[in-house]
Design a protein around this motif. Structure first.
Motif, PDB file in Angstrom:
ATOM      1  N   LEU A  10      24.729  27.584 100.754  1.00 20.92           N
ATOM      2  CA  LEU A  10      24.403  26.260  99.768  1.00 20.92           C
ATOM      3  C   LEU A  10      23.435  26.780  98.701  1.00 20.92           C
ATOM      4  O   LEU A  10      23.302  25.954  97.756  1.00 20.92           O
ATOM      5  CB  LEU A  10      23.688  25.568 100.886  1.00 20.92           C
ATOM      6  CG  LEU A  10      24.702  24.400 101.625  1.00 20.92           C
ATOM      7  CD1 LEU A  10      23.879  23.357 102.231  1.00 20.92           C
ATOM      8  CD2 LEU A  10      25.699  23.841 100.631  1.00 20.92           C
ATOM      9  N   LYS A  11      22.839  27.700  98.905  1.00 20.68           N
ATOM     10  CA  LYS A  11      21.882  28.019  97.793  1.00 20.68           C
ATOM     11  C   LYS A  11      22.419  28.470  96.280  1.00 20.68           C
ATOM     12  O   LYS A  11      21.777  28.575  95.517  1.00 20.68           O
ATOM     13  CB  LYS A  11      21.070  29.314  98.270  1.00 20.68           C
ATOM     14  CG  LYS A  11      20.254  29.064  99.531  1.00 20.68           C
ATOM     15  CD  LYS A  11      19.454  30.379 100.110  1.00 20.68           C
ATOM     16  CE  LYS A  11      18.770  30.132 101.211  1.00 20.68           C
ATOM     17  NZ  LYS A  11      18.090  31.173 101.967  1.00 20.68           N
ATOM     18  N   TRP A  12      23.666  28.539  96.438  1.00 19.94           N
ATOM     19  CA  TRP A  12      24.531  28.929  95.006  1.00 19.94           C
ATOM     20  C   TRP A  12      25.099  27.348  94.479  1.00 19.94           C
ATOM     21  O   TRP A  12      25.476  27.408  93.374  1.00 19.94           O
ATOM     22  CB  TRP A  12      25.709  29.661  95.213  1.00 19.94           C
ATOM     23  CG  TRP A  12      25.411  31.105  95.935  1.00 19.94           C
ATOM     24  CD1 TRP A  12      25.639  31.460  97.007  1.00 19.94           C
ATOM     25  CD2 TRP A  12      24.712  32.202  94.996  1.00 19.94           C
ATOM     26  NE1 TRP A  12      25.127  32.792  97.218  1.00 19.94           N
ATOM     27  CE2 TRP A  12      24.583  33.308  95.720  1.00 19.94           C
ATOM     28  CE3 TRP A  12      24.342  32.247  93.879  1.00 19.94           C
ATOM     29  CZ2 TRP A  12      24.208  34.440  95.309  1.00 19.94           C
ATOM     30  CZ3 TRP A  12      23.847  33.497  93.326  1.00 19.94           C
ATOM     31  CH2 TRP A  12      23.597  34.629  94.130  1.00 19.94           C
ATOM     32  N   SER A  13      24.837  26.570  95.156  1.00 24.94           N
ATOM     33  CA  SER A  13      25.193  25.074  94.633  1.00 24.94           C
ATOM     34  C   SER A  13      24.150  24.728  93.667  1.00 24.94           C
ATOM     35  O   SER A  13      22.965  25.067  93.283  1.00 24.94           O
ATOM     36  CB  SER A  13      25.138  23.837  95.679  1.00 24.94           C
ATOM     37  OG  SER A  13      26.138  24.488  96.893  1.00 24.94           O
ATOM     38  N   GLN A  14      24.754  23.972  92.584  1.00 27.63           N
ATOM     39  CA  GLN A  14      23.903  23.480  91.432  1.00 27.63           C
ATOM     40  C   GLN A  14      22.690  22.300  91.935  1.00 27.63           C
ATOM     41  O   GLN A  14      21.670  22.288  91.253  1.00 27.63           O
ATOM     42  CB  GLN A  14      24.820  22.765  90.477  1.00 27.63           C
ATOM     43  CG  GLN A  14      25.459  23.781  89.615  1.00 27.63           C
ATOM     44  CD  GLN A  14      24.446  24.839  88.909  1.00 27.63           C
ATOM     45  OE1 GLN A  14      23.655  24.190  88.246  1.00 27.63           O
ATOM     46  NE2 GLN A  14      24.953  26.131  89.056  1.00 27.63           N
ATOM     47  N   LEU A  41      23.558  19.320 102.097  1.00 26.97           N
ATOM     48  CA  LEU A  41      24.935  19.210 101.400  1.00 26.97           C
ATOM     49  C   LEU A  41      24.863  19.870  99.935  1.00 26.97           C
ATOM     50  O   LEU A  41      23.670  19.469  99.357  1.00 26.97           O
ATOM     51  CB  LEU A  41      25.413  17.775 101.324  1.00 26.97           C
ATOM     52  CG  LEU A  41      25.511  17.230 102.539  1.00 26.97           C
ATOM     53  CD1 LEU A  41      25.656  15.601 102.561  1.00 26.97           C
ATOM     54  CD2 LEU A  41      26.647  17.557 103.483  1.00 26.97           C
ATOM     55  N   GLY A  42      26.076  20.573  99.582  1.00 27.59           N
ATOM     56  CA  GLY A  42      25.759  21.144  98.080  1.00 27.59           C
ATOM     57  C   GLY A  42      26.711  20.395  97.272  1.00 27.59           C
ATOM     58  O   GLY A  42      27.979  20.060  97.576  1.00 27.59           O
ATOM     59  N   PHE A  43      26.336  20.060  96.036  1.00 24.78           N
ATOM     60  CA  PHE A  43      27.212  19.556  95.002  1.00 24.78           C
ATOM     61  C   PHE A  43      26.907  20.293  93.690  1.00 24.78           C
ATOM     62  O   PHE A  43      26.000  20.888  93.606  1.00 24.78           O
ATOM     63  CB  PHE A  43      26.828  18.134  94.796  1.00 24.78           C
ATOM     64  CG  PHE A  43      26.774  17.287  96.012  1.00 24.78           C
ATOM     65  CD1 PHE A  43      28.123  16.614  96.119  1.00 24.78           C
ATOM     66  CD2 PHE A  43      25.901  17.262  96.925  1.00 24.78           C
ATOM     67  CE1 PHE A  43      28.047  15.698  97.378  1.00 24.78           C
ATOM     68  CE2 PHE A  43      25.997  16.507  98.059  1.00 24.78           C
ATOM     69  CZ  PHE A  43      27.051  15.639  98.138  1.00 24.78           C
ATOM     70  N   GLU A  44      28.070  20.235  93.070  1.00 21.76           N
ATOM     71  CA  GLU A  44      28.121  20.882  91.697  1.00 21.76           C
ATOM     72  C   GLU A  44      27.592  19.834  90.447  1.00 21.76           C
ATOM     73  O   GLU A  44      27.171  20.511  89.373  1.00 21.76           O
ATOM     74  CB  GLU A  44      29.423  21.212  91.227  1.00 21.76           C
ATOM     75  CG  GLU A  44      30.113  22.389  92.051  1.00 21.76           C
ATOM     76  CD  GLU A  44      29.290  23.592  92.268  1.00 21.76           C
ATOM     77  OE1 GLU A  44      29.071  24.190  91.143  1.00 21.76           O
ATOM     78  OE2 GLU A  44      28.859  24.247  93.306  1.00 21.76           O
TER      79      GLU A  44
END
Length: 201
Positions: A10-14, A41-44
């Motif tokens: 998730l750390k790569w999510s915007q 939760l990760g989102f772009e």
């Protein structure tokens, strides 16, 4: 996942948001118990977040913005006033005036000299309530500004708090310095999203 245990992917999510969830466990005596945990939760983009949250019925939206270290953030403030009889420092109806004064001082700091205006409009400073049976609370953010230095955010909070403490002490209504919560200004942390609530409140 606990707050300190975010999945590496998730750390790569915007954008990352957190949500309150209940975890059922059994203690050493065999009794069932529920504890509140954070899940991430990760989102772009922001549009994805808005679309996701809008699918959740009101009353079940327990989401927080996750502010990461060394990332830009919007200025934010949390005003708290305990309704406990033993902790009341000034009349509750005075909090509305204190909230407006805090908003004014925030505005004056960030918009000084901007179009010669004195008071902000609804698009320049967001003030929304986060009140429970135990406390009165307001969250304040400035959507048109970005900051990266959390230490500067702490100094702004301390400056406004000092000005208000001196004023209301002279008026006979001393304000506790914690009326503007200072515990939220960590290197990284959570700030509840608009139209969301804490689990169970």
């Amino acid at each position: 996942f606990p707050s300190h245990d975010m999945p590496d992917e998730l750390k790569w999510s915007q954008h990352i948001i957190a949500m309150d969830d209940l975890k059922k466990t059994i203690d050493k005596d065999g009794k069932k118990k529920e504890t509140t945990v954070k899940r991430y939760l990760g989102f772009e983009n922001v549009e994805e977040i808005e679309a996701f949250i809008n699918k959740i019925p009101e009353g079940y939206r327990h989401f927080y913005e996750y502010r990461r270290k060394d990332r830009h953030f919007k200025p934010f403030f949390d005003i708290d006033y305990s309704l406990s009889p033993t902790k009341k420092i000034f009349p509750p109806d005075l909090l509305e005036k204190v909230k407006d004064e805090i908003s004014y001082h925030i505005y004056a700091m960030f918009f000084k000299g901007h179009e010669n205006k004195i008071y902000p409009n609804d698009e320049e400073i967001y003030v929304y309530t986060s009140t429970t049976k135990d406390k009165l609370s307001y969250h304040i953010t400035l959507p048109n500004f970005c900051m990266k230095d959390i230490n500067l955010m702490r100094r702004i909070r301390d400056n406004i708090s000092t000005v208000l403490q001196e004023k209301y002490r002279n008026l006979g209504h001393p304000i506790d310095e914690t009326v503007i919560d200072k515990n939220i200004y960590k290197e990284s942390g959570l700030f509840r999203l608009l139209r969301c609530s804490k689990l169970g409140k």
